[in-house]
Design a protein around this motif. Structure first.
Motif, short mmCIF file in Angstrom:
data_model
loop_
_atom_site.label_atom_id
_atom_site.label_comp_id
_atom_site.label_asym_id
_atom_site.label_seq_id
_atom_site.Cartn_x
_atom_site.Cartn_y
_atom_site.Cartn_z
N GLN A 281 16.61 -4.74 -8.87
CA GLN A 281 15.79 -5.45 -9.86
C GLN A 281 14.40 -5.72 -9.29
O GLN A 281 13.39 -5.50 -9.95
N TRP A 282 14.34 -6.17 -8.04
CA TRP A 282 13.06 -6.44 -7.40
C TRP A 282 12.24 -5.16 -7.29
O TRP A 282 11.04 -5.15 -7.61
N LEU A 283 12.88 -4.05 -6.85
CA LEU A 283 12.15 -2.79 -6.68
C LEU A 283 11.66 -2.27 -8.02
O LEU A 283 10.51 -1.81 -8.12
N GLU A 284 12.47 -2.37 -9.04
CA GLU A 284 12.05 -1.91 -10.36
C GLU A 284 10.88 -2.74 -10.89
O GLU A 284 9.91 -2.19 -11.42
N ASN A 285 10.93 -4.05 -10.71
CA ASN A 285 9.81 -4.91 -11.13
C ASN A 285 8.55 -4.58 -10.35
O ASN A 285 7.46 -4.54 -10.92
N THR A 286 8.70 -4.35 -9.05
CA THR A 286 7.56 -4.01 -8.21
C THR A 286 6.97 -2.67 -8.65
O THR A 286 5.75 -2.55 -8.81
N TRP A 287 7.83 -1.68 -8.87
CA TRP A 287 7.41 -0.35 -9.31
C TRP A 287 6.64 -0.46 -10.65
O TRP A 287 5.58 0.14 -10.80
N HIS B 15 7.12 9.66 -14.23
CA HIS B 15 8.33 9.73 -13.38
C HIS B 15 9.23 8.52 -13.66
O HIS B 15 8.78 7.51 -14.18
N THR B 16 10.49 8.66 -13.29
CA THR B 16 11.45 7.57 -13.52
C THR B 16 11.50 6.65 -12.31
O THR B 16 11.07 7.01 -11.21
N PHE B 17 12.06 5.48 -12.54
CA PHE B 17 12.27 4.53 -11.46
C PHE B 17 13.17 5.15 -10.38
O PHE B 17 12.93 4.99 -9.19
N GLU B 18 14.21 5.87 -10.81
CA GLU B 18 15.13 6.50 -9.86
C GLU B 18 14.41 7.51 -8.95
O GLU B 18 14.70 7.59 -7.76
N LYS C 2 0.84 -1.21 0.00
CA LYS C 2 0.00 0.00 0.00
C LYS C 2 0.87 1.25 0.00
O LYS C 2 0.59 2.21 -0.71
N ALA C 3 1.91 1.24 0.81
CA ALA C 3 2.80 2.40 0.90
C ALA C 3 3.51 2.63 -0.43
O ALA C 3 3.64 3.78 -0.87
N LEU C 4 3.94 1.56 -1.09
CA LEU C 4 4.61 1.68 -2.39
C LEU C 4 3.65 2.28 -3.42
O LEU C 4 4.05 3.14 -4.21
N SER D 140 4.99 -2.93 -11.77
CA SER D 140 3.73 -3.68 -11.65
C SER D 140 2.68 -2.97 -10.79
O SER D 140 1.54 -3.41 -10.73
N LEU D 141 3.05 -1.87 -10.14
CA LEU D 141 2.09 -1.18 -9.25
C LEU D 141 1.04 -0.43 -10.06
O LEU D 141 1.31 0.12 -11.10
#
Length: 144
Positions: free
Chosen positions: A135-141, A105-108, A92-94, A143-144
């Motif tokens: 890699q995990w954070l970028e994939n999560t981002w 916006h960018t992943f960074e 939820k926070a993400l 998919s949100l």
């Protein structure tokens, strides 16, 4: 391999170690605290190591506390590694952080805002995922 020298007293810096062990935004400090606490076989250090082993959000830290308690001769069992959200409400926070950023916006930018707004989430997952964190954070981002 030499067995570590274990002191049967409370370390002089116990209060600082206790604070470091409770610092939710820095798993490395918690791990260092566990390493130092593991040199002192005292009722208070053992209680703290047990709590860390049972409740820390980063499995590496839990494992380190387990190893220290085992070295003290305690009959402890390593808890199972958590699945899903390591911190309640992390997903939820993400989502909230992603929605707060401008469209396109960018992943960074997302990563930086997460680090500033929810350092506990950032730190926990960085500690848990290790080299795979970005890699995990970028994939999560994505998919949100």
């Amino acid at each position: 391999m030499n067995k570590p020298v274990i002191k049967n007293e409370l370390p002089l810096n116990f209060e600082e170690l206790k604070k470091a062990a409770n610092r939710t935004s820095n798993w490395r400090e918690r791990l260092e605290a566990v390493e130092e606490l593991g040199q002192w076989k005292h009722e208070e250090t053992m209680k703290l190591l047990t709590r860390i082993m049972e409740n820390d959000t980063v499995y590496k830290v839990q494992e380190a506390a387990f190893q220290k308690l085992k070295a003290f001769g305690e009959g402890v069992r390593l808890p199972a590694q958590k699945k899903g959200d390591l911190i309640k409400g992390a997903t939820k926070a993400l989502v909230r952080i992603k929605k707060s950023l401008p469209k396109g916006h960018t992943f960074e930018e997302f990563k930086e805002k997460l680090k500033k707004m929810r350092s506990d989430i950032y730190d926990t997952y960085e500690g848990e995922k290790g080299a795979d964190f970005d890699q995990w954070l970028e994939n999560t981002w994505a998919s949100l």
